[in-house]
Design a protein around this motif. Structure first.
Motif, short mmCIF file in Angstrom:
data_model
loop_
_atom_site.label_atom_id
_atom_site.label_comp_id
_atom_site.label_asym_id
_atom_site.label_seq_id
_atom_site.Cartn_x
_atom_site.Cartn_y
_atom_site.Cartn_z
N ILE A 130 0.82 -0.97 0.54
CA ILE A 130 -0.33 0.16 -0.13
C ILE A 130 1.26 1.12 -0.56
O ILE A 130 0.26 2.46 -0.43
CB ILE A 130 -1.17 0.10 1.42
CG1 ILE A 130 -2.25 0.91 1.11
CG2 ILE A 130 -0.11 0.50 2.21
CD1 ILE A 130 -3.47 0.37 -0.13
N LEU A 131 2.07 1.11 0.73
CA LEU A 131 3.07 2.86 0.80
C LEU A 131 3.66 2.62 -0.46
O LEU A 131 3.64 3.48 -1.30
CB LEU A 131 4.00 1.90 1.88
CG LEU A 131 3.33 2.01 3.17
CD1 LEU A 131 4.66 1.27 3.93
CD2 LEU A 131 3.13 3.58 3.50
N SER A 132 4.31 1.49 -1.28
CA SER A 132 4.44 1.85 -3.07
C SER A 132 4.05 2.23 -3.68
O SER A 132 4.09 2.84 -4.88
CB SER A 132 5.42 0.48 -3.50
OG SER A 132 4.10 -0.50 -3.43
N LEU A 133 2.17 1.78 -3.84
CA LEU A 133 1.39 2.28 -4.36
C LEU A 133 0.59 3.87 -4.28
O LEU A 133 0.97 3.98 -5.33
CB LEU A 133 -0.36 1.24 -4.47
CG LEU A 133 -0.23 -0.09 -4.94
CD1 LEU A 133 -1.01 -1.50 -4.35
CD2 LEU A 133 -0.12 -0.07 -5.90
N ARG A 134 1.66 3.98 -3.65
CA ARG A 134 1.13 5.45 -3.10
C ARG A 134 1.94 6.41 -3.89
O ARG A 134 2.57 7.99 -3.14
CB ARG A 134 0.53 6.08 -1.52
CG ARG A 134 -1.23 5.30 -1.48
CD ARG A 134 -1.15 5.52 -0.13
NE ARG A 134 -0.77 7.30 0.34
CZ ARG A 134 -1.74 7.90 0.36
NH1 ARG A 134 -2.71 7.40 -0.38
NH2 ARG A 134 -1.69 9.19 0.55
N GLY A 135 3.48 5.35 -4.05
CA GLY A 135 4.38 6.49 -4.51
C GLY A 135 5.97 5.95 -3.03
O GLY A 135 6.76 6.83 -4.43
N ASN A 136 5.96 5.69 -2.34
CA ASN A 136 6.93 5.75 -1.74
C ASN A 136 7.80 4.78 -2.15
O ASN A 136 7.34 3.43 -1.90
CB ASN A 136 6.14 5.02 -0.39
CG ASN A 136 5.17 6.68 0.32
OD1 ASN A 136 5.40 7.95 0.30
ND2 ASN A 136 4.10 6.34 0.13
N ALA A 137 8.80 4.36 -1.12
CA ALA A 137 10.35 4.41 -1.83
C ALA A 137 9.86 2.98 -0.59
O ALA A 137 9.51 3.29 1.11
CB ALA A 137 11.24 4.28 -1.31
N VAL A 138 10.33 1.81 0.01
CA VAL A 138 9.95 0.83 0.23
C VAL A 138 11.07 -0.38 0.86
O VAL A 138 11.47 -1.23 -0.17
CB VAL A 138 8.51 0.05 0.81
CG1 VAL A 138 8.42 -1.03 1.85
CG2 VAL A 138 7.67 0.91 0.60
N SER A 139 11.67 -0.09 2.26
CA SER A 139 12.33 -1.34 2.59
C SER A 139 12.17 -1.71 3.59
O SER A 139 11.80 -2.29 3.86
CB SER A 139 13.97 -0.99 2.47
OG SER A 139 14.15 0.09 1.60
N VAL A 140 12.67 -2.90 3.01
CA VAL A 140 12.08 -4.85 4.40
C VAL A 140 13.28 -5.20 4.47
O VAL A 140 14.68 -6.01 4.22
CB VAL A 140 11.22 -5.27 3.99
CG1 VAL A 140 10.84 -6.60 4.91
CG2 VAL A 140 10.03 -5.06 3.12
N ILE A 141 13.96 -5.45 6.15
CA ILE A 141 14.63 -5.79 6.97
C ILE A 141 14.50 -6.82 7.61
O ILE A 141 13.67 -6.54 8.44
CB ILE A 141 15.64 -5.45 7.67
CG1 ILE A 141 15.77 -4.23 6.24
CG2 ILE A 141 16.51 -6.46 8.15
CD1 ILE A 141 17.33 -3.05 7.61
N ALA A 142 14.74 -8.31 7.57
CA ALA A 142 13.45 -10.07 8.34
C ALA A 142 14.38 -10.81 7.81
O ALA A 142 15.48 -10.88 7.37
CB ALA A 142 12.24 -9.74 7.79
N LEU A 143 14.20 -11.87 8.48
CA LEU A 143 15.19 -13.06 8.91
C LEU A 143 15.07 -13.84 7.76
O LEU A 143 16.05 -15.14 7.48
CB LEU A 143 14.31 -13.92 10.49
CG LEU A 143 14.58 -13.30 11.73
CD1 LEU A 143 14.12 -13.85 12.72
CD2 LEU A 143 16.42 -12.85 11.38
#
Length: 432
Positions: A28-41
């Protein structure tokens, strides 16, 4: 002036192959034009990351090794050791762990936090850093401080629930107590918070300095009604048979045993399908032994795990979803689990435990009935009444309307605006 579109980093001390909330937030964030990074296991397949618009996915490996080694070795020794050796083993394991911590200078989650900082070796500047659940708080806090970003906490359940740690070995309890002390300090200095229902929002408003979190329920992305009969074909059921589904992880405490006792009191045309991974080794075998004892084994079906993208359509061929969750501790009592929204999107009426948040949603949208989750006779009576043709038809009409309203496209829009407001300085906390 147009609001700034932030670069958001979501940190999760989880394997995201089994977690859809973070991925829905990223999408939902990326669809609004925001850059998204994810850090996980752990991460889902690349195609799913691309669909969710994740610009940068970083997998942290090895951060849990020492804890897993301790628990695995400790549990095996505990089972075989004589009673008089228990205290010695606990102290030995604690001493081993303490020596390792002295050398490394960090606790388990601090090890994860340092790995997160090292993984962000390009020093990517973030506007907002979100901790998914309490175990990511330390890492997210350090990353937010490094980036000068706002720190958001996604509180998917009550923090520091003592029931989770009461029966752990001494070494684990000591380590976790130290981590929780750090987390409590972080909670007092958050820039914002998100949680999954009103009961938890009330709880966190009382415990984190008067800030009321945004309520972000675990709604599913909208899907058209499927009318898929595959589950019935797989089970060899006719249209005259009635099929109940129990979905998500099959754990002790979710009421499966009570549900089997209820099934034994229902007509022979009623079948029950479990659709989810085994949460505890040997538990499914125990359930099937109980089913055999109750003489309902021919009506109990353990189905293979579905991919999240296939789950909704596959279970849409059932008649009713059942949530018999037991109120064993506070996080269970005030839960509003993913499965209720998955059942709604599959257009299945719901028979559910009378836990407050679940009961409130079922009643508000008139999509089913609730029962006393500890009483198999009451459970059977509720299910049988819901399976009557006119009653089932009524609830199916209601769940159609609920699916259109309780979808992620609507729910997630509020979340995206909230996150964007953090970067715009609309919220009252200053940049770190």
């Amino acid at each position: 002036m147009e609001s700034k579109r932030p670069h958001v980093c979501i940190v999760a001390y989880k394997d995201l192959r089994h977690n859809t909330r973070v991925l829905r937030q990223a999408r939902i964030l990326s669809l609004r034009g925001n850059a998204v990074s994810v850090i996980a296991l752990g991460m889902p397949p690349q195609v799913e990351l691309e669909r969710c618009g994740v610009a940068n996915a970083i997998t942290i490996t090895g951060a849990m090794w020492h804890r897993d080694w301790l628990l695995a070795v400790g549990s095996r020794l505990w089972k075989v050791a004589p009673t008089r050796m228990h205290e010695f083993l606990e102290l030995s394991l604690l001493g081993w762990r303490a020596s390792r911590l002295a050398v490394r200078g960090k606790l388990r989650l601090q090890c994860f936090a340092q790995a997160v900082l090292r993984a962000n070796c390009a020093d990517t500047p973030f506007d907002v850093v979100q901790a998914h659940d309490e175990h990511a708080l330390i890492a997210a806090c350090l990353l937010a401080e490094k980036s000068g970003a706002r720190l958001i906490y996604d509180a998917v359940e009550m923090t520091h629930e003592p029931e989770y740690w009461r029966h752990e070995p001494v070494a684990v309890r000591v380590i976790r107590s130290a981590e929780m002390a750090i987390e409590r300090r972080i909670l007092r200095d958050l820039d914002g918070a998100v949680t999954v229902n009103d009961s938890l929002a009330d709880h966190f408003e009382r415990t984190i300095g008067g800030m009321r979190p945004l309520v972000l329920r675990n709604c599913r992305e909208f899907e058209p009604e499927a009318h898929d009969r595959k589950i019935r074909v797989d089970l060899g059921l006719s249209d005259a048979d009635r099929l109940l589904v129990f979905i998500n992880s099959i754990w002790p405490g979710e009421g499966a045993e009570v549900l089997l006792h209820a099934l034994a009191q229902l007509p022979g045309r009623v079948h029950l399908a479990f659709l989810g991974p085994e949460g505890k080794t040997g538990y499914i075998s125990d359930l099937m032994k109980l089913a055999e004892h109750l003489q309902v084994q021919s009506r109990v079906h353990m189905l293979p795990v579905c991919a999240p993208t296939e789950m909704i359509g596959y279970m849409s061929g059932a008649d009713l979803g059942v949530i018999p969750r037991q109120a064993h501790h506070q996080n269970m009592v005030y839960s509003l689990p993913n499965r209720i929204f998955e059942l709604i999107m599959a257009r299945l009426p719901i028979a559910a435990a009378s836990l407050p948040e679940i009961a409130r949603l079922v009643s508000e949208y008139d999509i089913g009935q609730v029962f006393d989750e500890t009483n198999s006779a009451a459970m059977a009576e509720t299910i049988e009444s819901m399976l009557e043709t006119e009653t089932l038809s009524h609830f199916k009409k209601s769940v159609q309307s609920a699916a259109a309203e309780l979808c992620w496209e609507r729910e997630g829009a509020h979340y995206a605006k909230y996150i964007e407001s953090m970067a715009d300085g609309v919220q009252n906390s200053a940049k770190r």
